[in-house]
Motif scaffolding. Structure first.
Motif, PDB file in Angstrom:
ATOM      1  N   SER A   1      -5.384  -7.336  -2.293  1.00  0.00           N
ATOM      2  CA  SER A   1      -5.816  -6.073  -1.706  1.00  0.00           C
ATOM      3  C   SER A   1      -5.177  -4.890  -2.438  1.00  0.00           C
ATOM      4  O   SER A   1      -5.834  -3.868  -2.682  1.00  0.00           O
ATOM      5  CB  SER A   1      -5.458  -6.042  -0.221  1.00  0.00           C
ATOM      6  OG  SER A   1      -5.739  -4.789   0.343  1.00  0.00           O
ATOM      7  N   TYR A   2      -3.903  -5.040  -2.800  1.00  0.00           N
ATOM      8  CA  TYR A   2      -3.212  -3.944  -3.470  1.00  0.00           C
ATOM      9  C   TYR A   2      -3.784  -3.704  -4.869  1.00  0.00           C
ATOM     10  O   TYR A   2      -4.032  -2.547  -5.264  1.00  0.00           O
ATOM     11  CB  TYR A   2      -1.722  -4.242  -3.576  1.00  0.00           C
ATOM     12  CG  TYR A   2      -0.967  -3.160  -4.318  1.00  0.00           C
ATOM     13  CD1 TYR A   2      -0.740  -1.921  -3.731  1.00  0.00           C
ATOM     14  CD2 TYR A   2      -0.524  -3.364  -5.622  1.00  0.00           C
ATOM     15  CE1 TYR A   2      -0.073  -0.922  -4.417  1.00  0.00           C
ATOM     16  CE2 TYR A   2       0.145  -2.374  -6.317  1.00  0.00           C
ATOM     17  CZ  TYR A   2       0.366  -1.152  -5.712  1.00  0.00           C
ATOM     18  OH  TYR A   2       1.012  -0.152  -6.393  1.00  0.00           O
TER      19      TYR A   2
ATOM     20  N   ARG B   1      -6.902  -1.894  -4.577  1.00  0.00           N
ATOM     21  CA  ARG B   1      -6.677  -0.495  -4.194  1.00  0.00           C
ATOM     22  C   ARG B   1      -6.337   0.355  -5.414  1.00  0.00           C
ATOM     23  O   ARG B   1      -6.853   1.467  -5.578  1.00  0.00           O
ATOM     24  CB  ARG B   1      -5.537  -0.445  -3.164  1.00  0.00           C
ATOM     25  CG  ARG B   1      -5.267   0.944  -2.575  1.00  0.00           C
ATOM     26  CD  ARG B   1      -6.331   1.321  -1.552  1.00  0.00           C
ATOM     27  NE  ARG B   1      -6.010   2.581  -0.905  1.00  0.00           N
ATOM     28  CZ  ARG B   1      -5.357   2.680   0.247  1.00  0.00           C
ATOM     29  NH1 ARG B   1      -4.938   1.589   0.875  1.00  0.00           N
ATOM     30  NH2 ARG B   1      -5.123   3.861   0.791  1.00  0.00           N
TER      31      ARG B   1
ATOM     32  N   THR C   1       0.815  -1.219   0.000  1.00  0.00           N
ATOM     33  CA  THR C   1       0.000   0.000   0.000  1.00  0.00           C
ATOM     34  C   THR C   1       0.843   1.261   0.000  1.00  0.00           C
ATOM     35  O   THR C   1       0.437   2.294  -0.552  1.00  0.00           O
ATOM     36  CB  THR C   1      -0.937   0.011   1.227  1.00  0.00           C
ATOM     37  OG1 THR C   1      -1.714  -1.186   1.234  1.00  0.00           O
ATOM     38  CG2 THR C   1      -1.860   1.206   1.192  1.00  0.00           C
TER      39      THR C   1
END
Length: 494
Positions: free
Chosen positions: A408-409, A412, A334
């Motif tokens: 998740s990245y 994002r 992140t």
């Protein structure tokens, strides 16, 4: 069709086409055609690109792993004779030499002899580009000691002092494994007035010191594994590309002065636990790069994520391409979002996530003794939860695995990049020297790829296409290490 007819067809071609064909051959093959006939001998003397490499004359079965001192002498001698043969056949003031490149070993008097031949060619012909690539008998950082560096440095300076005119005409210079006196590099730069490309690998002045670089024509500079406390680029008005890898200090190791055209920068280092993290707005202060590579050698993240301040926005205002190389596996990605937040014009984001065993210190005791970090990651929470990026069109990840932190990245980035067109997810890169048999969680099957797409895109409105596979597109493969030194790309791996 008989052999004679094939020969006649080739001979029927006009001279300019035949010379163009010869220019595409290795210089040894091109020079060999001179024995075919008087016409071929004349044509081989009209080559516009002359690239002579001592490695091309290695005896059969000899490679960098088993080459002997006698082999190097014979290879240098053959390269010298090839250089003489090709250049002495040319008519004085004849065809322009577009490129004259000589790669040879720093041994005995051969470099001086080659330098004098090149010197004569420059005096009698128009030479647009000239390059010296100087290699040493010993190679590899772990195979050289201080005495080797001192000896090679003195041998090079004898060569340099004997051939000032040849060095004065160079446009590219590639040096490695040398220890110079305090003023030697200044003398080299002041003599090489036409120099545009310079690579320094494993070069120092003894004790850690400051390297100051000034040159009116230098457009590419590569400084790798050099023992300097600080590098100051004082005045380089034509510098466009810089590679700065493996520096020794984290207290202002790089100071950028007058570099108004700098647009491509490659920075790579291994950070250990006590190193201070680098703020890019300070490291690249005063520049406006368009292409940026940050390399981590599978170790601790050495870049300090920053809020999008005015100074960082100034540095990143023209940034179009970012390449994050060998990020350590298993750590939150992140933090890289701060680059997107500060670079509104960024179009392509590449990253390689890889614990590359070949380049890492894996012995646990040695890692403790040398202060390698146990925790290699960095935490960062963006202040802009609803941040949107309108320029990013391509995300490429090498070393993707179906792990939560990677999924998740990707989500994002897809949420933020509203105009994202393509997401390319490749499995781990291959290395012929690695014995790494660690299992890879990659979506190999069609069912796994469908599941991946659902997990990544659920709840997100996006038109981006997700591509996953192991076969690299040629344009993606070409950018794995970009921006990188062009002189390294020209070296042979033998």
């Amino acid at each position: 069709m008989c052999k004679g007819n094939r020969d006649d067809r080739l001979s029927a071609l006009p001279d300019d086409i035949l010379v163009n064909i010869l220019n595409r051959l290795d210089v040894t093959d091109a020079a060999g055609t001179s024995i075919l006939s008087r016409r071929w001998s004349r044509l081989s003397a009209e080559l516009s690109r002359l690239t002579i490499n001592a490695q091309d004359f290695a005896p059969e079965g000899v490679s960098s792993s088993n080459v002997s001192a006698d082999d190097l002498v014979r290879m240098n001698a053959a390269a010298l004779e090839a250089t003489k043969s090709i250049l002495t056949r040319r008519n004085l003031g004849g065809h322009t030499i577009r490129l004259l490149s000589a790669t040879f070993y720093l041994r005995d008097d051969f470099p001086t002899a080659i330098g004098l031949v090149v010197d004569h060619a420059m005096a009698t012909h128009l030479v647009e580009m000239a390059k010296f690539s100087v290699m040493t008998e010993k190679d590899g950082l772990n195979n050289l000691d201080d005495d080797d560096l001192v000896t090679y440095g003195k041998e090079f300076m004898r060569f340099f002092d004997a051939c000032p005119n040849a060095f004065g005409g160079l446009t590219s210079l590639d040096l490695e494994n040398l220890r110079f006196g305090e003023s030697d590099i200044c003398n080299v730069l002041s003599t090489c007035k036409r120099l545009k490309h310079l690579r320094l690998f494993n070069y120092d002045s003894g004790d850690p010191s400051t390297l100051q670089v000034e040159h009116s024509h230098l457009s590419e500079l590569s400084i790798v594994s050099c023992l300097f406390e600080q590098v100051k680029l004082k005045w380089l008005p034509q510098l466009k590309k810089m590679v700065f890898d493996a520096w020794i200090g984290f207290q202002d190791p790089l100071v950028l002065g007058h570099v108004p055209l700098l647009e491509a920068v490659g920075l790579t280092n291994v950070a250990v636990s006590f190193h201070r993290m680098v703020k890019l707005n300070e490291f690249l202060s005063g520049t406006y790069v368009r292409g940026l590579r940050l390399g981590f050698k599978s170790e601790k993240i050495w870049v300090q994520p920053e809020c999008p301040t005015g100074s960082l926005a100034f540095v990143f205002r023209q940034l179009r391409f970012v390449n994050l190389v060998n990020l350590p596996e298993g750590y939150d990605l992140t933090w890289t979002m701060f680059i997107l937040e500060a670079a509104p014009l960024l179009k392509e984001l590449y990253m390689t996530v890889w614990d590359h065993a070949c380049t890492m210190v894996t012995d646990e005791q040695k890692r403790k003794e040398e202060f390698y970090s146990e925790n290699k990651g960095v935490e960062w929470n963006s202040a802009a939860a609803d941040f949107k990026h309108h320029s990013l069109v391509t995300l490429v990840i090498f070393g993707f695995e179906s792990e939560d932190y990677m999924l998740s990245y990707v989500r994002r980035v897809m949420q933020a990049a509203v105009n994202l067109e393509d997401v390319f997810l490749y499995c781990r890169l291959e290395c012929s020297s690695c014995q790494d048999e660690k299992p890879i969680r990659f979506p190999w099957t069609k069912r796994q790829r469908i599941s991946l797409k659902k997990r990544v895109t659920v709840g997100i409105e996006t038109f981006a296409i997700i591509h996953s596979g192991s076969v690299l597109r040629s344009d993606h493969s070409a950018k794995i290490g970009y921006p990188k030194c062009s002189l390294v790309q020209a070296k042979k791996d033998w």
